[in-house]
Design an enzyme around this catalytic site. Structure first.
Site, PDB file in Angstrom:
ATOM      1  CG  ASN A  55      42.519  42.500  49.835  1.00  0.00           C
ATOM      2  OD1 ASN A  55      42.177  42.718  50.996  1.00  0.00           O
ATOM      3  ND2 ASN A  55      41.806  42.889  48.792  1.00  0.00           N
ATOM      4  CE  LYS A 102      39.339  40.343  48.208  1.00  0.00           C
ATOM      5  NZ  LYS A 102      38.568  40.026  47.027  1.00  0.00           N
ATOM      6  CG  HIS A 107      39.648  45.910  46.347  1.00  0.00           C
ATOM      7  ND1 HIS A 107      38.438  45.321  46.074  1.00  0.00           N
ATOM      8  CD2 HIS A 107      40.591  44.944  46.188  1.00  0.00           C
ATOM      9  CE1 HIS A 107      38.651  44.044  45.784  1.00  0.00           C
ATOM     10  NE2 HIS A 107      39.938  43.797  45.841  1.00  0.00           N
ATOM     11  CD  GLU A 120      36.118  42.686  47.099  1.00  0.00           C
ATOM     12  OE1 GLU A 120      36.619  42.916  48.208  1.00  0.00           O
ATOM     13  OE2 GLU A 120      36.369  41.666  46.430  1.00  0.00           O
ATOM     14  CD  GLU A 125      42.842  43.360  42.681  1.00  0.00           C
ATOM     15  OE1 GLU A 125      43.354  42.339  43.147  1.00  0.00           O
ATOM     16  OE2 GLU A 125      42.018  44.041  43.293  1.00  0.00           O
ATOM     17  N   GLY A 137      37.629  36.807  42.812  1.00  0.00           N
ATOM     18  CA  GLY A 137      36.835  35.872  43.600  1.00  0.00           C
ATOM     19  C   GLY A 137      35.971  34.936  42.763  1.00  0.00           C
ATOM     20  CB  SER A 174      40.799  34.048  40.173  1.00  0.00           C
ATOM     21  OG  SER A 174      39.461  34.335  40.554  1.00  0.00           O
TER      22      SER A 174
HETATM   23  P1  PGA Z   1      40.871  37.048  44.713  1.00  0.00           P
HETATM   24  O1  PGA Z   1      40.828  38.591  45.145  1.00  0.00           O
HETATM   25  O2  PGA Z   1      42.318  36.644  44.672  1.00  0.00           O
HETATM   26  O3  PGA Z   1      40.112  36.338  45.786  1.00  0.00           O
HETATM   27  O4  PGA Z   1      40.228  36.957  43.362  1.00  0.00           O
HETATM   28  C1  PGA Z   1      41.797  39.494  44.689  1.00  0.00           C
HETATM   29  C2  PGA Z   1      41.519  40.872  45.219  1.00  0.00           C
HETATM   30  O5  PGA Z   1      40.350  41.246  45.329  1.00  0.00           O
HETATM   31  O6  PGA Z   1      42.449  41.631  45.545  1.00  0.00           O
END
Ligand code: PGA
Length: 252
Positions: free
Chosen positions: A9, A11, A94, A96, A166, A172, A213
């Protein structure tokens, strides 16, 4: 047997030209890892150039969102038909988008239905926030996201979905969940609801990813768990060597 699945992903990162060179760089190695279903989800503006690079490689392309309506006055939105011209997959719900763009289980449900009726594969994201985790509400929250986000689907549709667990506190932050902890949540709050919504065959057949992460060092711990079939990778999917190491770790 569930085929391992790893999606990157990206983003809101990479211009079209940067995205094109990033996939060109990872392609020779990534292409060899055929036993893993590999998916790249770049931003919308990079989908066309990336699709030209990925054509015929066996590596899938995904969008990061879509709108549930077919067309019309929805400024700034993208429809399933537009996504489908280039992509097979789409990330939905997601955290976010839930936290910053007002997505709810209801809108996720509408998007899942539109995605499935357009024969795209939804990668549906669920997971608890830090406050919910600390209040020991993980089971309640994730179960609700599953039951409400996937309500009204047939078992045939349920079987085509991919779920990504997640935990929001792990995204992140560099603080991944433990493999065992994620495995338990997936078993209790993802596979059980899938069985309730559909049936045992669907609950056992759906691929469930861990995200939050994931990196080159911890991926194997997740892939060694019985209920985890792969990963949704954010930050580490932008680093060629790290992403390749993660996909290699998913090879059975
Ligand atoms: P990350 O993000 O691996 O940077 O923690 C995962 C995601 O949001 O899908």
């Amino acid at each position: 047997m569930r085929k391992p699945f790893v999606a990157g992903n990206w983003k809101m990162n990479k211009t079209a030209e940067e995205a094109r060179s990033l996939v060109v760089e990872m392609l020779p190695e990534l292409q060899k890892l055929e036993s893993v279903e590999r998916v790249i989800c770049p931003p919308f503006t990079a989908i066309m150039p990336v699709s030209a690079v990925l054509a015929g490689t066996g590596i899938g392309l995904g969008a990061q969102n879509l709108h549930w309506e077919g067309s019309g006055a929805y400024t700034g939105e993208i429809s399933a038909a537009m996504v489908k011209e280039f992509c097979k997959y789409v990330i939905l719900g997601h955290s976010e988008r839930r936290a910053m763009f007002g997505e709810t289980d209801i809108t996720v449900n509408k998007k899942v239905k539109t995605t499935l009726s357009n024969m795209l594969v939804p990668i549906v994201c669920v997971g608890e926030t830090l406050a919910e985790f600390e209040a020991q509400k993980t089971t309640e929250v994730v179960t609700r996201q599953m039951l409400e986000g996937l309500q009204g689907l047939t078992p045939e549709e349920g079987a085509r979905i991919v779920i990504a667990y997640e935990p929001v506190w792990a995204i992140g932050t560099g603080k991944a969940a433990s493999g065992e902890g994620a495995n338990r949540v997936i078993s209790e709050s993802i596979r059980q609801p899938l069985e309730k919504l559909f049936n045992q065959a669907v609950a056992q057949g759906v691929r469930v990813l861990y995200g939050g992460s994931v990196n080159a060092a911890n991926a194997a711990e997740f892939f060694g768990q019985t209920e985890i079939d792969g990963a949704l990778v954010g930050g580490a999917s932008l680093k060629v060597a790290d992403f390749l190491t993660i996909v290699k770790a998913a090879v059975k």
